[in-house]
Design an enzyme around this catalytic site. Structure first.
Site, mmCIF file in Angstrom:
data_model
loop_
_atom_site.group_PDB
_atom_site.id
_atom_site.type_symbol
_atom_site.label_atom_id
_atom_site.label_comp_id
_atom_site.label_asym_id
_atom_site.label_seq_id
_atom_site.Cartn_x
_atom_site.Cartn_y
_atom_site.Cartn_z
ATOM 1 N N HIS A 98 -3.394 -0.843 1.016
ATOM 2 C CA HIS A 98 -3.818 -0.079 2.192
ATOM 3 C C HIS A 98 -5.281 0.325 1.999
ATOM 4 O O HIS A 98 -5.713 0.592 0.875
ATOM 5 C CB HIS A 98 -2.919 1.152 2.348
ATOM 6 C CG HIS A 98 -3.163 1.856 3.632
ATOM 7 N ND1 HIS A 98 -4.215 2.719 3.815
ATOM 8 C CD2 HIS A 98 -2.527 1.786 4.832
ATOM 9 C CE1 HIS A 98 -4.200 3.164 5.067
ATOM 10 N NE2 HIS A 98 -3.186 2.611 5.701
ATOM 11 N N SER A 216 -4.137 3.354 14.818
ATOM 12 C CA SER A 216 -3.949 4.124 16.059
ATOM 13 C C SER A 216 -3.015 3.437 17.051
ATOM 14 O O SER A 216 -3.219 3.523 18.268
ATOM 15 C CB SER A 216 -5.303 4.435 16.707
ATOM 16 O OG SER A 216 -6.086 5.216 15.836
HETATM 17 P P1 PGA Z 1 -2.668 5.304 12.075
HETATM 18 O O1 PGA Z 1 -2.574 4.699 10.584
HETATM 19 O O2 PGA Z 1 -1.553 4.682 12.885
HETATM 20 O O3 PGA Z 1 -2.499 6.781 11.893
HETATM 21 O O4 PGA Z 1 -4.021 4.932 12.599
HETATM 22 C C1 PGA Z 1 -2.205 3.367 10.354
HETATM 23 C C2 PGA Z 1 -2.192 3.094 8.873
HETATM 24 O O5 PGA Z 1 -3.043 3.622 8.160
HETATM 25 O O6 PGA Z 1 -1.329 2.359 8.367
#
Ligand code: PGA
Length: 253
Positions: A98, A216
């Site tokens: 990640h 997001s």
């Molecule tokens: P988010 O994070 O949906 O809060 O943007 C996605 C992720 O980091 O896996």
């Protein structure tokens, strides 16, 4: 047919009781509202793993995931968790690489290649994350950047092993910012990733690998993103902390 997967990455959120409550809500809603074609993965903190594993029953299409593992099998690595430990409590998926791990813990493509190997040899499924920072999106070559991450961490795998791997494209500028990639931007990158896999492993193998979008993703934009030909689901951060939102995203195929 590629698997459609919606994976929730809780990150460092939810204490133990909150986590179990969220799982119960997800399980109940999924039972009533989701068909058999969508796979849900709950990537919870290590401390929740065993209890969640006991809450999930087989045949439900909801799987337990972890957010990281160490790249060595065992040994003197204080504070770390191994693939064998995860496997022993029923973890089935592990998020690898990640962008937060790459940024805050300096994880390198080479190190991630080792983690992917261990996850696969433990018969778990890696969800390998790739994605470019804003600087590269605006002034560089985002396709080259992502291809390089994939080549350096995954291209040593056999065709059989790459087929067992899930890839998540997460543009760093879209993570936790509320700024989502447009469906065109997502589709172009997902097609480029599939093309890069196809050049190395052939079209048939590349066609079987699920490529998730993350950044997001929420109920209001999931339908448009998931309708793209090469987008096979999502890796969901913030919206996975709310059962209603998470299930609504999973209903967006
Ligand atoms: P988010 O994070 O949906 O809060 O943007 C996605 C992720 O980091 O896996």
């Amino acid at each position: 047919m590629r698997k459609q997967i919606v994976a929730g990455n809780w990150k460092m959120n939810n204490n133990y009781d909150e986590g179990l409550k969220l799982v119960s809500e997800v399980v109940n809603m999924a039972k009533d509202e989701l068909g058999p074609d969508v796979y849900l993965v709950l990537a919870a903190p290590f401390i929740h793993q065993k209890a969640i594993s006991q809450l999930l029953s087989t045949g439900e299409n909801i799987y337990l995931g972890a957010q990281n593992c160490h790249e060595k099998e065992n040994g003197a690595y204080t504070g770390e968790v191994s693939v064998a430990m995860l496997s022993s409590v029923g973890t089935e998926y592990v998020i690898i690489g990640h962008s937060e791990r790459r940024e805050y813990f300096q994880e390198t493509n080479e190190q991630l290649a080792k983690k992917v190997d261990l996850v696969l040899s433990g018969k778990l499924t890696p969800i390998f994350c790739c994605g470019e920072p804003l600087e590269v999106r605006e002034h560089g070559d985002p396709y080259k950047h992502v291809e390089n991450q994939i080549e350096e961490s995954l291209f040593h795998l056999s065709a059989e092993d790459i087929k067992k791997t899930v890839i998540a494209y997460e543009p760093i500028w879209a993570i936790g910012t509320g700024k989502t990639a447009t469906s065109d931007q997502a589709q172009y990158m997902h097609a480029a990733i599939r093309n890069c896999l196809s050049k190395k492993y052939g079209q048939e193998v590349a066609g079987e690998i699920s490529i998730l979008y993350g950044g997001s993703c929420k109920p209001s934009n999931a339908k448009e993103l998931f309708s793209c030909e090469d987008v096979d689901g999502g890796l969901i951060g913030g919206a996975s902390l709310n059962a209603r939102d998470f299930i609504d995203i999973a209903k967006s195929f």
